[in-house]
Enzyme design. Structure first.
Site, PDB file in Angstrom:
ATOM      1  N   THR A 131       1.084  40.731  -3.691  1.00 44.33           N
ATOM      2  CA  THR A 131       2.552  40.357  -4.264  1.00 44.33           C
ATOM      3  C   THR A 131       3.488  41.193  -3.064  1.00 44.33           C
ATOM      4  O   THR A 131       3.564  42.148  -3.158  1.00 44.33           O
ATOM      5  CB  THR A 131       2.560  40.789  -5.679  1.00 44.33           C
ATOM      6  OG1 THR A 131       1.860  40.017  -6.384  1.00 44.33           O
ATOM      7  CG2 THR A 131       3.948  40.271  -5.962  1.00 44.33           C
ATOM      8  N   LEU A 164      -2.871  35.726 -11.922  1.00 43.13           N
ATOM      9  CA  LEU A 164      -3.916  35.995 -12.516  1.00 43.13           C
ATOM     10  C   LEU A 164      -3.554  37.094 -13.836  1.00 43.13           C
ATOM     11  O   LEU A 164      -2.676  37.955 -13.263  1.00 43.13           O
ATOM     12  CB  LEU A 164      -5.109  36.522 -11.783  1.00 43.13           C
ATOM     13  CG  LEU A 164      -5.629  35.725 -10.588  1.00 43.13           C
ATOM     14  CD1 LEU A 164      -6.785  36.419  -9.890  1.00 43.13           C
ATOM     15  CD2 LEU A 164      -6.176  34.487 -11.152  1.00 43.13           C
ATOM     16  N   ARG A 165      -4.079  36.878 -15.093  1.00 43.11           N
ATOM     17  CA  ARG A 165      -3.910  38.000 -15.867  1.00 43.11           C
ATOM     18  C   ARG A 165      -5.115  38.684 -16.014  1.00 43.11           C
ATOM     19  O   ARG A 165      -6.033  38.248 -16.260  1.00 43.11           O
ATOM     20  CB  ARG A 165      -3.666  37.007 -17.001  1.00 43.11           C
ATOM     21  CG  ARG A 165      -2.240  36.543 -17.423  1.00 43.11           C
ATOM     22  CD  ARG A 165      -2.322  35.540 -18.734  1.00 43.11           C
ATOM     23  NE  ARG A 165      -3.531  34.678 -18.315  1.00 43.11           N
ATOM     24  CZ  ARG A 165      -3.787  33.832 -19.465  1.00 43.11           C
ATOM     25  NH1 ARG A 165      -3.067  33.940 -20.915  1.00 43.11           N
ATOM     26  NH2 ARG A 165      -4.663  33.060 -19.550  1.00 43.11           N
ATOM     27  N   GLY A 270       7.161  43.786 -30.028  1.00 44.19           N
ATOM     28  CA  GLY A 270       6.052  45.135 -30.561  1.00 44.19           C
ATOM     29  C   GLY A 270       6.663  46.398 -29.425  1.00 44.19           C
ATOM     30  O   GLY A 270       7.760  46.464 -28.999  1.00 44.19           O
ATOM     31  N   CYS A 277       1.330  44.421 -13.004  1.00 43.66           N
ATOM     32  CA  CYS A 277       2.062  43.354 -12.459  1.00 43.66           C
ATOM     33  C   CYS A 277       3.579  43.204 -12.868  1.00 43.66           C
ATOM     34  O   CYS A 277       4.487  43.546 -12.200  1.00 43.66           O
ATOM     35  CB  CYS A 277       1.333  41.988 -12.974  1.00 43.66           C
ATOM     36  SG  CYS A 277      -0.053  41.956 -11.921  1.00 43.66           S
TER      37      CYS A 277
END
Length: 445
Positions: A131, A164-165, A270, A277
């Protein structure tokens, strides 16, 4: 297709294993011999569901790892998946990535001088998976061409950002929402499409492919993450307001999510987002924006709200009990369930705040305790949630692991602190059910 993946961290290892799984011959390159040995042994160095199985299936067959770049010239595509750590001002450090780009170029140049090992007229595609900001793309391109020297005219740079997580990276790769190809030529776009054809053939979904230029492609990644981070912070801001009015924010946002212009995802308020990321990417695009002369007010506000949520959680604790000298359990140390990653975890400011208050902190996480020990070697670590709660006057739920929802009678082993009606539980993820005997507070409900 022969593929090289330079960098065997979180993104690189997942990419290499998944490409091997769809039939490509993949060489993973990393400077760390221990990481190389682990990949060749079929072991992941990170906790990611499904990744160990893929490595075990393909190591020393369609996937091998090395510390050398000598396989780069034979590859149809070389991916650069090197980390881009944050600097103090939030901007990213491109040093390791530009160094890898230059070494990739040097490997291609060396092969081109070896009696036509790289045939005249051949073109080599180098794809940035890391990134990076749009100006960063230009720096990497310059480093790649500098390394390639006289072979630079046969090297083309593209970008292919990942979405992608952590905790579901393998599934996300195998079932993408979209593919983004940032290329400078039809040849490069066609090569990337050929690379991904086996993946697309293996899924029933009609996956959209976005074709654009390299700089726009990486901006899409930043815009994607900045939007999601801002959506979370807006949900938290509204949740904080709901709490003041005595209203359950979850009931409100369940209704809001029915609006198809908004959608139901990322509305769970929350203690905030963390990980490698969202915080890093939002900080990077804010820094790049300022460098370009623009103040990103909305993104600044999103970060401010997110950074304030842990302190709000601690304030709720303070309203019920003075925790000085008290045993306090922190349930969840990873930034999210399904991963052992503690980078920017909301547990970090929570533990720091408890220690400042003089608490005896005991932490528990199903998989992230070892990584947390590097950050907080001085606190106690329990082997189970039950053990963490035993004798604790208060507990703070920071990560929404499924097992926390099934604790049941474990809360009976807690103690009642002075001035409270029962053991204090502050829930930052809406995991724990209210029950008789507990002084329970939800962060935004």
């Amino acid at each position: 297709m022969q593929v090289t993946v330079v960098g065997s961290g979180y993104v690189g290892t997942t990419l290499a294993a998944c490409l091997a799984d769809v039939g490509h011959d993949v060489t993973a390159v990393d400077i760390d011999p221990d990481v190389v040995a682990a990949v060749n042994d079929g072991r992941a160095t990170i906790h990611e569901p499904g990744l160990d199985d893929l490595l075990a299936d393909h190591a020393n067959d369609r996937l091998r790892a090395t510390t050398e770049y000598d396989g780069v010239p034979d590859a149809a595509v070389t991916f650069l998946a090197i980390g881009t750590p944050s600097r103090e001002d939030g901007s990213i450090d491109l040093g390791p990535l530009t160094a890898a780009a230059e070494m990739t170029g040097e490997a291609i140049a060396a092969a081109s001088e070896d009696d036509g090992a790289t045939p005249e007229g051949d073109r080599h595609l180098v794809v940035v998976k890391s990134t990076v900001t749009p100006p960063g793309v230009r720096e990497i391109r310059e480093a790649l061409r500098a390394g390639a020297g006289e072979a630079a005219d046969r090297v083309e740079l593209a970008t292919n950002p990942e979405f992608l997580r952590e905790g579901s990276a393998v599934d996300d790769f195998q079932h993408p929402d979209k593919l983004v190809f940032g290329t400078e030529s039809g040849w490069a776009a066609e090569r990337l499409e050929t690379l991904y054809d086996p993946l697309l053939a293996s899924t029933d979904a009609d996956v959209p492919i976005v074709r654009t230029d390299p700089e726009t492609a990486v901006m899409i990644k930043y815009a994607n993450n900045a939007f999601l981070a801002s959506k979370i912070s807006l949900a938290n801001d509204l949740g904080n307001i709901c709490k003041r009015f005595g209203i359950d924010a979850y009931e409100v946002m369940d209704a809001v999510g029915l609006d198809d212009r908004i959608g139901a995802k990322f509305l769970r308020s929350g203690v905030g987002y963390g990980g490698s990321c969202f915080p890093k990417d939002v900080d990077a695009i804010r820094a790049a924006s300022r460098e370009a002369g623009y103040e990103p007010a909305l993104l600044d506000a999103a970060v401010a709200v997110n950074d304030g949520q842990p302190e709000r959680m601690l304030d709720l604790l303070d309203s019920h009990v003075d925790v000085a000298g008290e045993r306090v359990a922190v349930l969840g140390l990873a930034f999210k369930p399904g991963t052992d990653d503690v980078r920017n975890s909301r547990a970090i400011p929570i533990v720091e705040g408890l220690r400042e208050r003089g608490s005896e902190v005991v932490g528990y996480d199903p998989v992230a305790a070892e990584n947390a020990r590097e950050l907080f070697p001085g606190i106690e670590y329990a082997d189970s949630a039950d053990a963490a709660l035993d004798g604790a006057a208060a507990a703070l739920v920071v990560t929404d692991w499924d097992e926390f929802a099934a604790l049941g009678d474990a809360f009976d082993a807690m103690t009642i602190p002075n001035g409270a009606d029962g053991p204090v539980v502050i829930d930052g993820r809406r995991v724990i059910e209210r029950r008789e005997g507990l002084t329970y507070e939800g962060l935004t409900w």
